[in-house]
Design a protein around this motif. Structure first.
Motif, PDB file in Angstrom:
ATOM      1  N   GLY A 198       0.675  -1.245   0.056  1.00 11.68           N
ATOM      2  CA  GLY A 198       0.046   0.023  -0.066  1.00 11.68           C
ATOM      3  C   GLY A 198       0.801   1.307  -0.005  1.00 11.68           C
ATOM      4  O   GLY A 198       1.920   1.274  -0.109  1.00 11.68           O
ATOM      5  N   GLY A 199       0.370   2.389   0.105  1.00 11.82           N
ATOM      6  CA  GLY A 199       0.743   3.606   0.290  1.00 11.82           C
ATOM      7  C   GLY A 199      -0.091   4.772  -0.036  1.00 11.82           C
ATOM      8  O   GLY A 199      -1.112   4.631   0.819  1.00 11.82           O
ATOM      9  N   GLY A 200       0.245   5.948  -0.552  1.00 13.83           N
ATOM     10  CA  GLY A 200      -0.968   7.205  -0.546  1.00 13.83           C
ATOM     11  C   GLY A 200       0.004   8.149  -1.137  1.00 13.83           C
ATOM     12  O   GLY A 200       0.545   8.176  -2.003  1.00 13.83           O
ATOM     13  N   LEU A 201      -0.714   9.286  -0.821  1.00 15.66           N
ATOM     14  CA  LEU A 201      -0.305  10.774  -1.601  1.00 15.66           C
ATOM     15  C   LEU A 201       0.219  11.590  -0.276  1.00 15.66           C
ATOM     16  O   LEU A 201      -0.363  11.845   0.668  1.00 15.66           O
ATOM     17  CB  LEU A 201      -1.634  11.449  -2.055  1.00 15.66           C
ATOM     18  CG  LEU A 201      -1.972  10.586  -3.411  1.00 15.66           C
ATOM     19  CD1 LEU A 201      -3.293  11.460  -3.674  1.00 15.66           C
ATOM     20  CD2 LEU A 201      -0.913  10.557  -4.433  1.00 15.66           C
ATOM     21  N   MET A 202       1.479  12.219  -0.431  1.00 16.18           N
ATOM     22  CA  MET A 202       1.861  13.240   0.301  1.00 16.18           C
ATOM     23  C   MET A 202       1.773  14.429  -0.578  1.00 16.18           C
ATOM     24  O   MET A 202       2.081  14.717  -1.607  1.00 16.18           O
ATOM     25  CB  MET A 202       3.294  13.013   0.608  1.00 16.18           C
ATOM     26  CG  MET A 202       3.893  14.066   1.311  1.00 16.18           C
ATOM     27  SD  MET A 202       5.791  13.442   2.021  1.00 16.18           S
ATOM     28  CE  MET A 202       6.530  13.565   0.354  1.00 16.18           C
ATOM     29  N   SER A 203       1.053  15.200  -0.027  1.00 20.54           N
ATOM     30  CA  SER A 203       0.812  16.667  -0.481  1.00 20.54           C
ATOM     31  C   SER A 203       1.368  17.770   0.474  1.00 20.54           C
ATOM     32  O   SER A 203       0.849  18.013   1.524  1.00 20.54           O
ATOM     33  CB  SER A 203      -0.909  16.759  -0.774  1.00 20.54           C
ATOM     34  OG  SER A 203      -1.264  16.052  -1.409  1.00 20.54           O
ATOM     35  N   VAL A 204       2.506  18.532   0.001  1.00 21.22           N
ATOM     36  CA  VAL A 204       2.908  19.463   0.830  1.00 21.22           C
ATOM     37  C   VAL A 204       2.985  20.896  -0.147  1.00 21.22           C
ATOM     38  O   VAL A 204       3.604  20.912  -1.500  1.00 21.22           O
ATOM     39  CB  VAL A 204       4.499  19.068   1.001  1.00 21.22           C
ATOM     40  CG1 VAL A 204       5.066  20.182   1.890  1.00 21.22           C
ATOM     41  CG2 VAL A 204       4.580  17.722   1.602  1.00 21.22           C
ATOM     42  N   LEU A 205       2.745  21.877   0.655  1.00 21.09           N
ATOM     43  CA  LEU A 205       2.692  23.254   0.210  1.00 21.09           C
ATOM     44  C   LEU A 205       3.646  23.997   0.879  1.00 21.09           C
ATOM     45  O   LEU A 205       3.793  24.175   2.160  1.00 21.09           O
ATOM     46  CB  LEU A 205       1.386  24.196   0.295  1.00 21.09           C
ATOM     47  CG  LEU A 205       1.114  25.156  -0.194  1.00 21.09           C
ATOM     48  CD1 LEU A 205      -0.219  25.591  -0.577  1.00 21.09           C
ATOM     49  CD2 LEU A 205       1.856  26.526   0.354  1.00 21.09           C
ATOM     50  N   ARG A 206       4.937  24.403   0.110  1.00 20.61           N
ATOM     51  CA  ARG A 206       5.813  25.140   0.873  1.00 20.61           C
ATOM     52  C   ARG A 206       5.979  26.713   0.437  1.00 20.61           C
ATOM     53  O   ARG A 206       5.667  27.015  -0.695  1.00 20.61           O
ATOM     54  CB  ARG A 206       7.131  24.543   0.848  1.00 20.61           C
ATOM     55  CG  ARG A 206       7.266  23.313   1.399  1.00 20.61           C
ATOM     56  CD  ARG A 206       8.696  22.507   0.803  1.00 20.61           C
ATOM     57  NE  ARG A 206       8.853  21.447   1.453  1.00 20.61           N
ATOM     58  CZ  ARG A 206       8.485  19.898   0.903  1.00 20.61           C
ATOM     59  NH1 ARG A 206       7.839  20.143  -0.272  1.00 20.61           N
ATOM     60  NH2 ARG A 206       8.712  19.017   1.415  1.00 20.61           N
ATOM     61  N   GLY A 207       6.431  27.699   1.149  1.00 24.32           N
ATOM     62  CA  GLY A 207       6.484  29.081   0.832  1.00 24.32           C
ATOM     63  C   GLY A 207       5.380  29.826   0.286  1.00 24.32           C
ATOM     64  O   GLY A 207       5.690  30.648  -0.869  1.00 24.32           O
ATOM     65  N   GLY A 208       4.003  29.810   0.794  1.00 24.94           N
ATOM     66  CA  GLY A 208       3.135  30.247   0.055  1.00 24.94           C
ATOM     67  C   GLY A 208       2.982  31.541   0.710  1.00 24.94           C
ATOM     68  O   GLY A 208       3.485  32.123   1.562  1.00 24.94           O
ATOM     69  N   VAL A 244      -0.710  18.937   8.994  1.00 26.11           N
ATOM     70  CA  VAL A 244      -0.235  19.603   9.871  1.00 26.11           C
ATOM     71  C   VAL A 244      -0.077  20.914   9.199  1.00 26.11           C
ATOM     72  O   VAL A 244       0.719  20.860   8.067  1.00 26.11           O
ATOM     73  CB  VAL A 244       1.079  19.118  10.360  1.00 26.11           C
ATOM     74  CG1 VAL A 244       1.756  20.216  11.255  1.00 26.11           C
ATOM     75  CG2 VAL A 244       1.020  17.864  11.273  1.00 26.11           C
ATOM     76  N   ALA A 245      -0.287  22.200   9.619  1.00 26.93           N
ATOM     77  CA  ALA A 245      -0.085  23.299   9.024  1.00 26.93           C
ATOM     78  C   ALA A 245       1.002  24.371   9.803  1.00 26.93           C
ATOM     79  O   ALA A 245       0.406  24.439  10.840  1.00 26.93           O
ATOM     80  CB  ALA A 245      -1.339  24.150   8.814  1.00 26.93           C
ATOM     81  N   HIS A 246       1.874  24.837   9.121  1.00 25.60           N
ATOM     82  CA  HIS A 246       2.607  25.736   9.878  1.00 25.60           C
ATOM     83  C   HIS A 246       2.657  27.242   8.833  1.00 25.60           C
ATOM     84  O   HIS A 246       2.737  27.171   7.759  1.00 25.60           O
ATOM     85  CB  HIS A 246       4.096  25.452  10.005  1.00 25.60           C
ATOM     86  CG  HIS A 246       4.507  24.105  10.595  1.00 25.60           C
ATOM     87  ND1 HIS A 246       4.119  23.974  12.047  1.00 25.60           N
ATOM     88  CD2 HIS A 246       4.617  22.959  10.344  1.00 25.60           C
ATOM     89  CE1 HIS A 246       4.678  22.829  12.632  1.00 25.60           C
ATOM     90  NE2 HIS A 246       4.929  22.122  11.364  1.00 25.60           N
ATOM     91  N   MET A 247       2.358  28.359   9.852  1.00 23.24           N
ATOM     92  CA  MET A 247       1.903  29.439   9.093  1.00 23.24           C
ATOM     93  C   MET A 247       2.970  30.474   8.920  1.00 23.24           C
ATOM     94  O   MET A 247       3.960  30.553   9.384  1.00 23.24           O
ATOM     95  CB  MET A 247       0.689  29.985   9.913  1.00 23.24           C
ATOM     96  CG  MET A 247      -0.257  29.165  10.295  1.00 23.24           C
ATOM     97  SD  MET A 247      -1.022  28.176   8.944  1.00 23.24           S
ATOM     98  CE  MET A 247      -1.992  29.309   8.262  1.00 23.24           C
ATOM     99  N   GLN A 248       2.689  31.496   7.792  1.00 25.27           N
ATOM    100  CA  GLN A 248       3.767  32.397   7.624  1.00 25.27           C
ATOM    101  C   GLN A 248       3.718  33.528   8.684  1.00 25.27           C
ATOM    102  O   GLN A 248       4.532  34.057   8.949  1.00 25.27           O
ATOM    103  CB  GLN A 248       3.520  32.961   6.212  1.00 25.27           C
ATOM    104  CG  GLN A 248       3.862  32.322   4.919  1.00 25.27           C
ATOM    105  CD  GLN A 248       5.210  32.103   4.594  1.00 25.27           C
ATOM    106  OE1 GLN A 248       6.138  32.417   5.486  1.00 25.27           O
ATOM    107  NE2 GLN A 248       5.764  32.091   3.505  1.00 25.27           N
TER     108      GLN A 248
END
Length: 297
Positions: A63-73, A121-125
């Motif tokens: 099995g597995g999945g999807l890693m979705s990462v947004l950086r520097g927005g 997990v979200a880390h904010m600007q």
């Protein structure tokens, strides 16, 4: 394995993927709509999506999945939304941990498992905008199944009205399942997200549960769906309000120090981190929760 069980697992897996898609779309819309305040002139962030695989000792599909990462927005400095469905057999260390915590008999004789879930997990600007964590999951072995998860708010600069809104929204989603759920899950979160070596909570709490199995799969599934559905209405209004606020070095310093606390908790105490690494899931996906920058004094 019964057709009913296969259908239940498929429905749970599909729900976690649907929730992931909804959150990713909402977060990208936040990035697009941020047109004033700090970082408004930066390019709108977009999620980078990577397929993940669970490492199996015998090379079989695990099995597995999807890693979705947004950086520097504009709004999010780093946010990850992972979804996965993994299966196979538990290794010796994972077996021991699961058996000890859940008291499940027979795992040594039949260590098969299946697990599906979403983790965010979200880390904010902007230091005024709170960091946040959310996960929901279903776990199965031949001996038992259960649901678990929740969400908790992690502001470095606390606003009482934000905390009140976050908790009130979760309570509203839990109350239809019984008046006892919100106070019990809030207390569980207060205990679970406590950092013993610092003598304090890592944030302002939320809701959390684990090992949830009443014997009524449909009722338990509806509960975990409502825990997941509470996330966006509990969190988005806080970000929309705080993302435009000005800040300086003092606020940024407070954010980086608070992130250090968050990293300590996830690396030392978090069960999901330990389980993911011990069962061979993609290490980058497991450690996605760590902040891009942190500071210790």
């Amino acid at each position: 394995m019964s057709d009913e069980l296969l259908e239940e697992r498929a429905r749970a897996s599909a729900w976690f993927r649907e929730l992931r898609d909804r959150i990713v779309a909402a977060f990208e819309a936040l990035e697009e709509s941020h047109s004033e305040g700090p970082f408004a002139d930066a390019p709108a962030g977009r999620f980078e999506v990577t397929e993940t695989k669970r490492a199996s000792e015998d090379g079989a599909d695990a099995g597995g999945g999807l890693m979705s990462v947004l950086r520097g927005g504009r709004v999010f400095e780093k946010v990850g939304v992972n979804v996965s469905t993994v299966y196979g057999t538990l290794g010796a260390r994972a077996q021991a941990a699961m058996a000890a915590r859940k008291g499940i008999p027979g795992m040594a004789e039949d260590p098969r498992f299946w697990a599906s879930g979403i983790s965010l997990v979200a880390h904010m600007q902007n230091p005024h905008a709170p960091a946040v964590h959310m996960n929901t999951r279903m776990f199965w072995t031949p001996h038992a199944w259960w649901f678990g998860g929740g969400s908790d708010l992690n502001p470095c600069i606390e606003y009482a009205e934000d905390t009140a809104h976050f908790h009130a929204t979760q309570k509203a989603h839990l109350d239809p399942h019984g008046a006892e759920f919100y106070p019990r899950l809030k207390e569980w979160a207060d205990e679970y997200f406590f950092v013993p070596h610092r003598g304090r909570a890592r944030g302002v709490g939320g809701i959390f549960m684990d090992d949830h199995n009443t014997g009524d799969w449909e009722a338990d599934f509806r509960l975990i769906q409502d825990i997941g559905s509470a996330f966006l209405p509990a969190y988005l209004p806080l970000v929309e309000k705080r993302r435009v606020m000005p800040f300086g070095e003092t606020e940024k310093d407070a954010q980086l120090i608070h992130r250090g606390l968050y990293a300590e908790y996830n690396l030392v105490y978090d069960r999901g981190t330990k389980f993911g690494l011990e069962t061979g899931h993609d290490a980058n996906a497991v450690l996605m929760s760590l902040p891009p920058l942190a500071k210790w004094v």
